[in-house]
Scaffold this active site. Structure first.
Site, short mmCIF file in Angstrom:
data_model
loop_
_atom_site.label_atom_id
_atom_site.label_comp_id
_atom_site.label_asym_id
_atom_site.label_seq_id
_atom_site.Cartn_x
_atom_site.Cartn_y
_atom_site.Cartn_z
N ASP A 193 1.11 -1.00 0.18
CA ASP A 193 0.00 0.63 0.32
C ASP A 193 0.97 1.15 0.18
OD1 ASP A 193 -2.84 0.82 0.39
OD2 ASP A 193 -1.86 2.26 2.04
N GLU A 230 2.20 -0.72 -5.09
CA GLU A 230 0.78 0.09 -5.51
C GLU A 230 1.05 1.43 -5.67
OE1 GLU A 230 -3.29 2.97 -4.67
OE2 GLU A 230 -1.34 2.48 -2.92
C1 LAG Z 1 -3.71 3.84 0.38
N1 LAG Z 1 -2.90 3.45 -1.18
O1 LAG Z 1 -1.75 4.77 -1.54
C2 LAG Z 1 -5.19 3.31 -0.35
O2 LAG Z 1 -4.80 2.41 -1.44
C3 LAG Z 1 -6.25 4.00 0.03
O3 LAG Z 1 -7.58 3.17 0.12
C4 LAG Z 1 -6.14 4.84 1.67
O4 LAG Z 1 -6.69 5.74 1.62
C5 LAG Z 1 -4.81 5.23 1.66
N2 LAG Z 1 -3.86 4.79 0.73
C6 LAG Z 1 -3.77 5.29 2.73
O5 LAG Z 1 -3.85 3.80 3.22
C7 LAG Z 1 -7.99 5.14 3.07
C8 LAG Z 1 -9.06 6.47 1.96
C9 LAG Z 1 -8.93 8.14 2.67
C10 LAG Z 1 -8.60 7.63 3.92
C11 LAG Z 1 -7.44 6.52 4.38
C12 LAG Z 1 -7.07 6.53 6.17
O6 LAG Z 1 -8.82 6.51 0.67
O7 LAG Z 1 -9.99 8.67 2.86
O8 LAG Z 1 -8.44 9.11 5.35
O9 LAG Z 1 -7.43 5.68 4.35
O10 LAG Z 1 -8.28 6.09 7.00
C13 LAG Z 1 -9.33 8.56 5.68
C14 LAG Z 1 -10.02 10.60 5.77
C15 LAG Z 1 -9.13 12.13 6.15
C16 LAG Z 1 -8.14 11.40 6.52
C17 LAG Z 1 -7.38 10.72 6.98
C18 LAG Z 1 -6.33 10.38 8.63
O11 LAG Z 1 -10.84 10.24 5.03
O12 LAG Z 1 -9.72 12.93 5.49
O13 LAG Z 1 -6.99 13.02 6.57
O14 LAG Z 1 -8.15 9.65 7.40
O15 LAG Z 1 -7.45 10.91 9.92
#
Ligand code: LAG
Ligand code: CA
Length: 484
Positions: A193, A230
């Site tokens: 990841d 990735e």
């Molecule tokens: C990845 N690949 O590089 C994953 O495929 C992707 O699903 C991950 O983001 C990201 N990198 C980190 O491993 C996902 C969501 C984000 C989420 C993150 C952490 O797409 O939206 O962020 O996982 O849970 C969330 C909130 C953000 C916030 C963050 C930290 O959406 O707004 O800033 O958490 O609290």
């Protein structure tokens, strides 16, 4: 690190997004094993922060609290049992390894295994990690960094997630111990990841410290884990996918972009004659290929307008091409249904994941899409296995959106994405006989529930794919599922 170590005669990796370990084990025995699937990408198996504040979104699993193997998918005993049962069924398991970062600073601080952390002090006692194991000075990646600042993309935080310093010896040890624990339990490899957000040199050191795959689980001696990193690279960024191919395979996002464009009708299928590196894609052996992944199917991770289960006809066409063509190491997405892009998997009021149910036609219920159980999808997995390592030959096109090709003398596929019927006498490369199209139906005793194709002594057959047919493709091969 570029060999998935599939069991003989198998291919295709399916991402069982947010599935529970017990359900995966059963699916290996009842469906994936018998149907010839090669492997499964599982959701992160290590402890993540529990986020009731956001109603347990899927993305809480990308916020690690520790490397304890205890999540909504199951505990370590269930994880080990899944590995025994899937490997016995001939199906390999690949772990989504979240090693770039820990959590952000969410409002809750209890993990799925009960661990706590003090985010404001970068303190994760259950690993343990403390502030000295993270990158300093503290900074957060902004959009322009992707264009012009590779250092910041790797040393600053991705969406505010606490950024581990993989150059630190203790950090390397914790990550290596975690990954080796998984290898010893029987996994075949890893999706790395956020690989773009780590230095290739640090990753290389970590990979080189990994154990060989566990021979007790049926792997050959001295087998290295399959590693697919990735790296989202559509060109024009400070960091290139080419920095990662010397150390492992890489996710080729351009595949989903280009095939989605073509099968939506925004690029002619005839151009696919040169599909592969000539399209600016990675070399065959470097490429993990797919149409959609868990991020871009819901507009996360930069999105990208990929086809998903929500546009089933062109999506199935694109998947069929992905699996019929010899280029790359393909992966299929298997989703839960959603309208809200943040919502987690089907769950009860306790936050426990609800298992998929299996309908009488073999499809899934309880909110699970299970693309891998769509006939058009699993039939093309069998097609790919029958095609084996044959090349592509006897390409035909009508100059627009009707194409067809053979895989050696083993398999034949045709696509019609034009608004008029395909009705042609084509070379199928197959021995004379009667074949069932595995897209429109199945073989049932001595007949086909879908189309029947009669191949003559010259290998030719009349091929029909109507513009209004349920599916835009037809596929036949010498496997028992196709030959009458
Ligand atoms: C990845 N690949 O590089 C994953 O495929 C992707 O699903 C991950 O983001 C990201 N990198 C980190 O491993 C996902 C969501 C984000 C989420 C993150 C952490 O797409 O939206 O962020 O996982 O849970 C969330 C909130 C953000 C916030 C963050 C930290 O959406 O707004 O800033 O958490 O609290
Ligand atoms: Ca980083």
């Amino acid at each position: 690190y570029k060999n998935p170590h599939y069991a003989p005669g198998r291919s295709v990796n399916v991402h069982l997004f947010e599935w529970k370990w017990d359900d995966i084990a059963t699916e290996c025995e009842n469906f994936l094993g018998p149907r010839g699937f090669g492997g499964i990408q599982i959701s992160p198996p290590n402890e993540n922060v529990v986020l009731w504040t956001y109603n347990r979104p899927w993305w809480e699993r990308y916020q690690p609290m520790s490397y304890l193997l205890d999540t909504r998918s199951g505990d370590e005993a269930q994880f080990a049992d899944m590995l025994r049962r899937c490997n016995s069924a001939g199906v390999r398991i690949y772990v989504d390894a979240v090693i770039n970062h820990m959590t952000g600073e969410p409002p809750e601080n209890v993990g799925t295994a009960g661990s706590t952390a003090t985010f404001s002090q970068w303190d994760y006692p259950a690993v343990p990690f403390t502030w000295e194991h993270f990158n300093w000075p503290h900074c957060v990646i902004d959009g322009m960094d992707y264009v012009n600042d590779a250092w910041r993309v790797r040393n600053c935080e991705l969406v505010g997630l606490k950024d581990l310093n993989q150059a630190n010896e203790h950090v390397r040890n914790m990550i290596v111990n975690f990954m080796n624990h998984l290898i010893d339990l029987g996994v075949a490899g890893f999706r790395i990841d956020a690989a773009k957000h780590m230095w290739p040199h640090d990753l290389e050191i970590i990979y080189n410290r990994l154990n060989n795959l566990n021979t007790a689980h049926g792997f050959p001696a001295n087998a290295r884990p399959y590693i697919y990193q990735e790296v989202i690279d559509y060109g024009g960024e400070a960091i290139s996918r080419d920095e990662y191919t010397p150390i492992g395979a890489v996710t080729e996002f351009k595949v989903g972009m280009e095939l989605s464009r073509a099968f939506r009708g925004n690029n002619q299928l005839k151009w696919l004659e040169s599909w592969g590196p000539q399209w600016g894609l990675l070399e065959h052996s470097d490429a993990l290929t797919f149409i959609d992944n868990h991020d871009n199917e819901r507009g996360h991770g930069g999105g990208g307008a990929m086809l998903t289960y929500k546009e089933p006809r062109p999506y199935k066409g694109a998947i069929a091409f992905l699996l019929a063509h010899p280029y790359g190491e393909p992966q299929i997405m298997s989703s839960f249904a959603f309208h809200d892009s943040e919502i987690g998997p089907p769950m009860n009021h306790l936050g426990q994941i609800i298992s998929p149910s299996i309908n009488s036609d073999g499809s899934c219920g309880n909110g699970w899409v299970c693309q891998h159980r769509w006939r058009q999808v699993f039939a093309m997995v069998a097609f790919r296995n029958v095609a084996g390592n044959t090349g592509l030959n006897d390409w035909w096109s009508n100059g627009f959106n009707q194409i067809a090709f053979c895989r050696g003398g083993n398999a034949f596929v045709a696509f019609n994405n034009d608004s008029w019927d395909l009705n042609q006498n084509l070379q199928t490369c197959l021995p004379a006989g009667r074949y069932c199209d595995v897209i429109s139906g199945v073989k049932a005793g001595n007949t086909c529930t879908g189309k029947t194709v009669t191949v003559g002594n010259d290998g030719r057959a009349i091929i029909n794919v109507g513009a209004l047919d349920y599916d835009m493709m037809l596929a036949i091969h010498i496997g028992t599922e196709s030959r009458l």
